[in-house]
Design a protein around this motif. Structure first.
Motif, mmCIF file in Angstrom:
data_model
loop_
_atom_site.group_PDB
_atom_site.id
_atom_site.type_symbol
_atom_site.label_atom_id
_atom_site.label_comp_id
_atom_site.label_asym_id
_atom_site.label_seq_id
_atom_site.Cartn_x
_atom_site.Cartn_y
_atom_site.Cartn_z
ATOM 1 N N ILE A 184 72.477 -24.264 -5.006
ATOM 2 C CA ILE A 184 71.849 -22.970 -5.288
ATOM 3 C C ILE A 184 70.927 -23.116 -6.489
ATOM 4 O O ILE A 184 71.312 -23.664 -7.523
ATOM 5 C CB ILE A 184 72.914 -21.892 -5.560
ATOM 6 C CG1 ILE A 184 73.791 -21.693 -4.317
ATOM 7 C CG2 ILE A 184 72.274 -20.576 -5.967
ATOM 8 C CD1 ILE A 184 74.954 -20.757 -4.529
ATOM 9 N N GLU A 185 69.701 -22.635 -6.350
ATOM 10 C CA GLU A 185 68.736 -22.677 -7.446
ATOM 11 C C GLU A 185 69.033 -21.555 -8.434
ATOM 12 O O GLU A 185 69.299 -20.417 -8.035
ATOM 13 C CB GLU A 185 67.326 -22.550 -6.892
ATOM 14 C CG GLU A 185 66.226 -22.695 -7.926
ATOM 15 C CD GLU A 185 64.852 -22.591 -7.307
ATOM 16 O OE1 GLU A 185 64.111 -21.669 -7.679
ATOM 17 O OE2 GLU A 185 64.540 -23.421 -6.431
ATOM 18 N N LEU A 190 70.092 -17.764 -7.786
ATOM 19 C CA LEU A 190 70.767 -16.887 -8.732
ATOM 20 C C LEU A 190 69.843 -16.644 -9.921
ATOM 21 O O LEU A 190 69.209 -17.573 -10.418
ATOM 22 C CB LEU A 190 72.074 -17.511 -9.232
ATOM 23 C CG LEU A 190 73.313 -17.422 -8.339
ATOM 24 C CD1 LEU A 190 74.498 -18.080 -9.028
ATOM 25 C CD2 LEU A 190 73.628 -15.988 -7.993
ATOM 26 N N VAL A 191 69.785 -15.395 -10.345
ATOM 27 C CA VAL A 191 69.033 -15.022 -11.535
ATOM 28 C C VAL A 191 70.032 -14.462 -12.537
ATOM 29 O O VAL A 191 70.668 -13.431 -12.279
ATOM 30 C CB VAL A 191 67.948 -13.989 -11.225
ATOM 31 C CG1 VAL A 191 67.179 -13.625 -12.490
ATOM 32 C CG2 VAL A 191 66.995 -14.514 -10.151
ATOM 33 N N LEU A 250 80.018 -21.268 -16.305
ATOM 34 C CA LEU A 250 80.891 -22.001 -15.395
ATOM 35 C C LEU A 250 80.507 -21.716 -13.943
ATOM 36 O O LEU A 250 80.424 -22.632 -13.110
ATOM 37 C CB LEU A 250 82.344 -21.607 -15.650
ATOM 38 C CG LEU A 250 83.427 -22.511 -15.074
ATOM 39 C CD1 LEU A 250 83.294 -23.921 -15.633
ATOM 40 C CD2 LEU A 250 84.805 -21.938 -15.398
ATOM 41 N N GLU A 251 80.244 -20.451 -13.630
ATOM 42 C CA GLU A 251 79.804 -20.114 -12.276
ATOM 43 C C GLU A 251 78.444 -20.735 -11.981
ATOM 44 O O GLU A 251 78.196 -21.217 -10.867
ATOM 45 C CB GLU A 251 79.734 -18.597 -12.108
ATOM 46 C CG GLU A 251 79.322 -18.177 -10.706
ATOM 47 C CD GLU A 251 79.011 -16.703 -10.593
ATOM 48 O OE1 GLU A 251 79.105 -16.163 -9.484
ATOM 49 O OE2 GLU A 251 78.663 -16.094 -11.625
ATOM 50 N N LEU A 252 77.566 -20.735 -12.963
ATOM 51 C CA LEU A 252 76.235 -21.334 -12.799
ATOM 52 C C LEU A 252 76.357 -22.820 -12.454
ATOM 53 O O LEU A 252 75.722 -23.311 -11.515
ATOM 54 C CB LEU A 252 75.442 -21.140 -14.086
ATOM 55 C CG LEU A 252 74.011 -21.636 -14.196
ATOM 56 C CD1 LEU A 252 73.291 -20.849 -15.296
ATOM 57 C CD2 LEU A 252 73.952 -23.110 -14.560
ATOM 58 N N LEU A 300 67.254 -25.753 -11.933
ATOM 59 C CA LEU A 300 67.746 -24.907 -13.022
ATOM 60 C C LEU A 300 66.615 -24.699 -14.018
ATOM 61 O O LEU A 300 66.062 -25.668 -14.550
ATOM 62 C CB LEU A 300 68.953 -25.546 -13.722
ATOM 63 C CG LEU A 300 69.446 -24.831 -14.977
ATOM 64 C CD1 LEU A 300 69.928 -23.419 -14.643
ATOM 65 C CD2 LEU A 300 70.547 -25.618 -15.674
ATOM 66 N N ILE A 301 66.276 -23.432 -14.246
ATOM 67 C CA ILE A 301 65.227 -23.079 -15.207
ATOM 68 C C ILE A 301 65.841 -22.148 -16.234
ATOM 69 O O ILE A 301 66.392 -21.102 -15.884
ATOM 70 C CB ILE A 301 64.028 -22.394 -14.517
ATOM 71 C CG1 ILE A 301 63.488 -23.267 -13.377
ATOM 72 C CG2 ILE A 301 62.931 -22.110 -15.520
ATOM 73 C CD1 ILE A 301 62.434 -22.578 -12.554
#
Length: 616
Positions: A281-282, A476-477, A271-273, A438-439
């Motif tokens: 944000i990538e 973000l990772v 959900l945060e992603l 997104l990866i």
């Protein structure tokens, strides 16, 4: 006998137009109007107007109304009074009070404490208004209670009136104006009751109900929308909980999410992603259970399926960056750093740390392998094709034949990963160079023996992209089920170094794990937690709660909350600020992030409805 009037929604609203369809989602099928209650659709409601208030209050004194266990709508209508009108009304009020006091004194009556208190308050208010320290407002406070049946409504009304009495509030039924009372509590800004009292600025600010211990806003004086990501609503106050991990005042952008299996950990991470993607944000994800595939497909992300035939990651790849002008460069110490990383890779691959003799043989073997591929200390050679793990194994095997027993033993231990059952990830050069907003790296089809090394190589691939000097954007990772990597010391050390250095590259590391005891039971695990400015604790197992309490310095109430929290409920901690929240997702978001077996089994029949979903 109470007469009732029933109205039904007009048939003209049942057209094919988009606006009527949207309105139909919020309009009840029928409204039955009684003297003191309403039947709205399939529920019963009763409304109240607050006519009496206490003389002295503390900030947030209306918060108990928002923590009422039933469904209660609270509406505060505020109307400012211009200074000229306010001054005139105060003069008239003071004249009435003084006249009453003198009349009583002339007739030898005892002083009325209520009149004396009102006079003192009026003088004090008049002085503050004259000095410009405040303003006057007309404030109306209305309440509406909802129940499923008429019988339950009587009990809820009694409970609500008792609560109001404890707050020194005089709540009166909107008798014969029940429909107007209900409309006044809808989010429409309409005050059809008109029963208001005069408040000054101080009293009005103290009456503001949303003053529970929420996380602080980035700029309390700003009228702009809250920045950051919506996590859900406050369990205590029902206020919305926003948090911005990339706020410039944060020490770092890392987050750690700890919770037992089934507590809603992955749900919250996804959900945060998803909401971080809304902000540009990538995001890169290490997905051990293939839970992010639907999400990646929905937002046009890149999906890398490790373990599938023909998908390899070569640990010998040097961190080569392509500049905007097309030139390829690398850091000055790229070869040295890659050599050190290969020591970590082989330690994770082999399952233990090589001894001194094996480490020496390995160091010589790595250097010789690069030299055979034409890569030396000269940076101009670093763009040549990198060697592979097979070439390192062959060199170690040759060294073993010449009498180097340590090299021969290492070559034998590397055989399964070159020619054996586990070669699928290393059998050749890197086959994919993912790109996009997104990866997702899926590890589900990797054997359990390769998941730690797969996680490590994936993080290395992501880190090379994050540390690219020519690309500056927030990233973000996400490492889901981080215990797979934390079980190995070399992998935990790499994760710790990544947590320490991510802020320098405008990146945040999200570590989510269900093995709380294993993470907090090691020094490296505690260090990773300590380097996360944002910490989220979901429901904990009784066996791990004591370690969690000691590590996060939880109170007795917070400890009990984590032991009894529902699915999706958690404790968001950021520095000295903590808030208990409930995850909140729209039906569309819920369809993308849930991993419920029941939902996935009926996915073909799923239809999106309007509203929101509480993650319970």
């Amino acid at each position: 006998m109470t007469s009732q009037t029933r109205t039904r929604r007009s048939q003209r609203h049942r057209t094919n137009g988009l606006a009527p369809q949207r309105a139909a989602a919020f309009t009840p099928d029928a409204v039955a109007v009684g003297a003191r209650s309403l039947e709205v659709g399939g529920e019963w409601v009763a409304s109240f107007a607050v006519t009496g208030f206490p003389r002295e209050v503390h900030p947030g004194w209306l918060a108990p109304l928002l923590t009422y266990p039933g469904r209660l709508d609270v509406s505060v209508h505020v109307e400012p009074i211009d200074p000229a009108t306010a001054a005139g009304r105060l003069k008239k009020q003071l004249a009435k009070l003084e006249s009453s006091r003198r009349h009583g004194a002339e007739h030898g009556r005892l002083l009325d404490p209520q009149v004396e208190a009102a006079t003192e308050d009026a003088y004090d208010l008049s002085a503050r208004i004259a000095r410009g320290e405040g303003k006057l407002y007309r404030v109306g406070l209305y309440l509406t209670i909802h129940t499923a049946t008429e019988h339950a409504l009587a009990d809820e009304v009694a409970a609500l009136r008792s609560l109001c009495a404890s707050l020194l509030l005089d709540a009166k039924h909107t008798t014969y104006r029940s429909l107007q009372g209900w409309v006044s509590t809808l989010p429409m800004g309409l005050d059809l009751i008109g029963m208001k009292r005069t408040f000054d600025t101080t009293a009005l600010s103290a009456a503001f109900p949303f003053t529970s211990p929420d996380l602080p806003a980035p700029d309390p004086a700003s009228v702009a929308a809250p920045s950051g990501v919506l996590y859900g609503f406050n369990v205590g106050s029902q206020a919305l909980v926003h948090w911005d991990r990339f706020d410039e005042r944060m020490h770092n952008h890392n987050a750690v999410i700890l919770g037992r299996s089934g507590a809603g950990k992955s749900y919250l991470v996804k959900l945060e992603l998803l909401r971080s993607l809304y902000r540009g944000i990538e995001v890169a994800v290490v997905d051990p259970e293939n839970e992010y595939a639907r999400l990646a497909a929905a937002v046009g992300g890149t999906y890398v399926h490790l373990g599938a035939p023909g998908v390899q990651l070569n640990p010998f790849d040097l961190p080569i960056h392509t500049r905007p002008d097309g030139r390829r460069t690398a850091p000055k110490d790229a070869l040295l750093r890659r050599t050190l990383f290969l020591h970590t890779v082989l330690a994770v691959l082999l399952g233990d740390e090589p001894d001194a003799t094996q480490r020496t043989a390995l160091d010589r073997g790595i250097a010789a392998t690069y030299q055979r591929a034409g890569i030396t200390a000269d940076a101009r050679t670093w763009t040549r094709p990198a060697p592979t793990l097979r070439m390192l194994r062959d060199h170690l095997a040759d060294a073993g034949k010449t009498g180097d027993s340590a090299a021969g033993e290492l070559a034998a231990r590397l055989h399964p990963f070159v020619d054996g059952a586990f070669k699928l990830l290393f059998d050749g050069p890197t086959t994919t160079h993912p790109d996009g907003h997104l990866i997702v790296f899926s590890l589900r089809d990797l054997p359990d023996e390769l998941k730690p090394i797969g996680t490590l190589l994936t993080l290395d691939t992501v880190w090379r992209r994050v540390s690219h000097p020519a690309i500056r954007r927030p990233r973000l990772v996400v490492v889901d089920e981080a215990w797979l990597l934390m079980h190995d010391r070399a992998g935990a050390e790499f994760l710790f170094r990544m947590a320490k250095a991510s802020r320098k590259h405008w990146a945040g590391l999200t570590v989510a794990t269900q093995d709380t005891a294993d993470v907090l039971g090691s020094d490296l695990g505690k260090a990773v937690v300590a380097n996360a400015a944002t910490q989220v604790l979901l429901r904990q197992a009784p066996q791990a709660i004591e370690e969690v309490v000691r590590t996060f310095d939880l109170s007795a109430g917070e400890r009990q909350f984590l032991l009894s929290a529902d699915r999706g409920q958690g404790l968001l901690s950021a520095g000295t600020q903590r808030v208990a929240f409930q995850s909140l997702a729209s039906p569309t978001e819920h369809a993308l992030v849930t991993s419920s077996p029941e939902f996935l089994a009926s996915l073909e029949d799923y239809e999106t409805d309007s509203g929101w979903v509480d993650v319970r």
